[in-house]
Design a protein around this motif. Structure first.
Motif, short mmCIF file in Angstrom:
data_model
loop_
_atom_site.label_atom_id
_atom_site.label_comp_id
_atom_site.label_asym_id
_atom_site.label_seq_id
_atom_site.Cartn_x
_atom_site.Cartn_y
_atom_site.Cartn_z
N UNK A 153 -11.99 -9.62 10.37
CA UNK A 153 -11.20 -9.75 9.15
C UNK A 153 -12.00 -10.47 8.06
N UNK A 154 -12.70 -11.52 8.45
CA UNK A 154 -13.49 -12.31 7.50
C UNK A 154 -14.59 -11.46 6.88
N UNK A 155 -15.33 -10.71 7.73
CA UNK A 155 -16.41 -9.86 7.22
C UNK A 155 -15.85 -8.75 6.34
N UNK A 156 -14.70 -8.21 6.73
CA UNK A 156 -14.07 -7.15 5.94
C UNK A 156 -13.70 -7.62 4.55
N UNK A 157 -13.31 -8.88 4.42
CA UNK A 157 -12.96 -9.44 3.12
C UNK A 157 -14.17 -9.51 2.19
N UNK A 158 -15.37 -9.54 2.76
CA UNK A 158 -16.60 -9.51 1.96
C UNK A 158 -16.97 -8.09 1.56
N UNK A 159 -16.52 -7.12 2.31
CA UNK A 159 -16.90 -5.73 2.14
C UNK A 159 -17.16 -5.17 3.52
N UNK A 160 -18.42 -5.07 3.90
CA UNK A 160 -18.73 -4.70 5.28
C UNK A 160 -19.96 -5.44 5.80
N UNK A 161 -20.56 -6.31 4.95
CA UNK A 161 -21.78 -7.01 5.33
C UNK A 161 -21.78 -8.42 4.74
N UNK A 162 -22.30 -9.37 5.53
CA UNK A 162 -22.44 -10.73 5.01
C UNK A 162 -23.68 -11.37 5.65
N UNK A 163 -24.54 -12.03 4.86
CA UNK A 163 -25.67 -12.76 5.44
C UNK A 163 -25.18 -13.84 6.41
N UNK A 164 -25.86 -14.01 7.51
CA UNK A 164 -25.44 -14.97 8.53
C UNK A 164 -25.32 -16.38 7.95
N UNK A 165 -26.26 -16.76 7.09
CA UNK A 165 -26.23 -18.10 6.50
C UNK A 165 -24.98 -18.30 5.65
N UNK A 166 -24.61 -17.28 4.87
CA UNK A 166 -23.39 -17.36 4.06
C UNK A 166 -22.16 -17.47 4.96
N UNK A 167 -22.17 -16.73 6.04
CA UNK A 167 -21.06 -16.76 6.99
C UNK A 167 -20.83 -18.17 7.51
N UNK A 168 -21.88 -18.82 7.99
CA UNK A 168 -21.74 -20.17 8.55
C UNK A 168 -21.38 -21.19 7.47
N UNK A 169 -21.97 -21.04 6.30
CA UNK A 169 -21.62 -21.96 5.21
C UNK A 169 -20.15 -21.86 4.82
N UNK A 187 -4.87 -43.44 14.40
CA UNK A 187 -6.16 -43.63 13.75
C UNK A 187 -6.87 -42.28 13.59
N UNK A 188 -7.58 -42.16 12.48
CA UNK A 188 -8.27 -40.91 12.16
C UNK A 188 -9.75 -41.18 11.97
N UNK A 189 -10.57 -40.27 12.49
CA UNK A 189 -12.01 -40.34 12.32
C UNK A 189 -12.46 -39.10 11.57
N UNK A 190 -12.96 -39.29 10.37
CA UNK A 190 -13.44 -38.19 9.54
C UNK A 190 -14.96 -38.20 9.49
N UNK A 191 -15.53 -37.03 9.40
CA UNK A 191 -16.98 -36.89 9.25
C UNK A 191 -17.25 -36.11 7.97
N UNK A 192 -18.08 -36.68 7.10
CA UNK A 192 -18.41 -36.06 5.81
C UNK A 192 -19.88 -35.66 5.79
N UNK A 193 -20.16 -34.49 5.26
CA UNK A 193 -21.54 -34.04 5.06
C UNK A 193 -21.56 -32.97 3.98
N UNK A 194 -22.76 -32.68 3.49
CA UNK A 194 -22.90 -31.65 2.46
C UNK A 194 -23.65 -30.42 2.96
N UNK A 195 -23.94 -30.36 4.26
CA UNK A 195 -24.62 -29.20 4.84
C UNK A 195 -23.84 -28.73 6.07
N UNK A 196 -23.74 -27.41 6.23
CA UNK A 196 -22.94 -26.87 7.33
C UNK A 196 -23.51 -27.26 8.68
N UNK A 197 -24.84 -27.43 8.77
CA UNK A 197 -25.48 -27.73 10.04
C UNK A 197 -24.94 -29.03 10.64
N UNK A 198 -24.68 -30.02 9.78
CA UNK A 198 -24.14 -31.29 10.26
C UNK A 198 -22.74 -31.10 10.83
#
Length: 415
Positions: free
Chosen positions: A339-355, A270-281
């Motif tokens: 590695x993730x930040x480097x793929x953006x360049x050298x800077x990323x807004x925290x909100x974009x990172x979490x999203x 059995x699988x339990x999935x959770x769906x949302x449209x905001x990263x906070x959830x």
């Protein structure tokens, strides 16, 4: 709980199976945190929500344990009492909660029993000056009744915060199209969706397995093996493959989908999935899974690329959201975040990172934020230009992540 007339005989007592117990544990913990997250501000005096339990059942199992409708009621009462004690102590105004609770089941006998099991709570609800619950019941197939349910929500004052619990035995009464329709109808909704893997594989077979061919080929799995649920049960490593298949099938439904199976020693049926449209959830959901560890399972990587598993990789393991998984995640994030930040360049807004990361990680927010502080190659810059020194002080809305000019040996992992 799984509510099908052919699955449970509510009149004579439904047995609480292990997968349902695990699911209800997650649901109870998450729902309380859902309320707490949406009622944080002392200035807030009213909160309204709708809850839809599409396969509500009889309310209590044979052993006396509550089913999902009762859990919603219990947690609403508990939260209302606790938050208003806190507010009174701190001289804040009380919080009034209004909830539209829509309960549907195919079996009329289950609905009658559900009403009986809810009745003892009615007086307690009436005695609470700060909680109103409007009960509405429907009988029949959820998919057929959904237009009526949707209309009731839209006409109510409780339409801006909506939570669906769709816990079915198969996959036909609430399929992918149903999920997509709900999320389009109510953008701020969240959905808990339970299904049997056998139903998913049958659906995949009927609709053609072609979309999953690449995933199967990468892991040397034949079509026949992929459509055999016994293969999933007996081969732990293939859980990661099925997880990718499930995510691929449902990822178009919402921005964030948690594709984790219910952990069970006898296999991942059995699988339990959770769906949302905001990263906070999704963030809160990951946090809850770490709090109730071993309730769900993920097989694959532990950092920011959890679905990149294939059978030739060595850094994949059974992730049960426990201490061992947390430690593995901390080590992987030391590599993945720079590695993730480097793929953006050298800077990323925290909100974009979490999203960007939360659809691809099983990590809790505490682990991620502490990793951001611990990694020597990056620094967290405040809005005023200062540098964060502690994980608890991180502001996800205004902070920025930046790679340092002087990099440590971790930079050798960045390619």
């Amino acid at each position: 709980m799984v509510k099908s007339k052919n699955k449970y005989n509510w009149e004579h007592g439904a047995l609480l199976e292990d997968h349902s117990k695990q699911k209800l544990k997650i649901l109870r913990n998450y729902f309380y945190q859902y309320l707490d997250t949406r009622c944080k501000f002392p200035q807030q005096e009213v909160f309204r929500l709708s809850i839809v339990d599409g396969f509500a059942g009889g309310g209590k199992y044979k052993c006396g344990s509550p089913g999902s409708p009762i859990i919603f009621i219990e947690e609403l009462l508990k939260f209302s009492n606790q938050i208003n004690i806190f507010r009174k102590t701190n001289k804040f105004k009380p919080l009034h909660i209004e909830c539209l609770l829509l309960l549907n089941d195919l079996d009329p006998a289950a609905i009658n029993l559900l009403k009986e099991n809810i009745y003892p709570y009615i007086q307690e609800i009436k005695a609470n000056r700060y909680l109103i619950i409007h009960f509405q019941y429907t009988e029949g197939k959820f998919k057929s009744n959904y237009p009526t349910i949707r209309e009731k929500i839209e006409k109510s004052n409780c339409r801006n915060n909506v939570l669906f619990n769709l816990d079915q035995f198969g996959q036909t009464n609430a399929d992918i199209n149903t999920i997509r329709t709900i999320l389009r109808s109510f953008p701020r909704t969240e959905i808990f969706y339970t299904f049997a893997i056998q139903a998913f594989l049958t659906y995949a077979n009927e609709k053609s397995i072609i979309p999953y061919k690449q995933i199967l080929n990468e892991n040397n799995i034949s079509t026949n093996d992929a459509l055999d649920p016994g293969y999933l049960i007996t081969r732990q490593e293939e859980l990661g493959v099925y997880e990718r298949m499930v995510f691929d099938a449902f990822s178009s439904c919402s921005t964030f989908v948690s594709p984790f199976s219910i952990n069970n020693p006898t296999g991942w049926k059995y699988w339990l999935l959770h769906f949302s449209n905001v990263y906070r959830a999704r963030e809160v959901y990951n946090n809850i899974l770490h709090q109730v560890s071993s309730s769900q399972a993920h097989f694959g990587r532990s950092g920011l690329n959890m679905l990149s598993y294939n059978s030739t990789e060595q850094d994949s393991f059974l992730y049960k959201f426990d201490m061992a998984a947390s430690e593995q995640t901390k080590q992987q994030l030391l590599i993945d975040i720079p590695q993730f930040v480097s793929n953006y360049g050298d800077t990323i807004p925290m909100l974009d990172f979490f999203n960007d990361i939360y659809n691809q990680t099983p990590a809790s927010s505490n682990i991620i934020k502490q990793s951001l502080i611990d990694i020597p190659d990056i620094k967290i810059i405040k809005e005023d230009g200062g540098v964060r020194r502690s994980a608890k002080s991180i502001n996800t809305k205004s902070d920025t992540i930046k790679l340092k000019d002087q990099k440590s040996f971790f930079s050798f992992f960045i390619k």
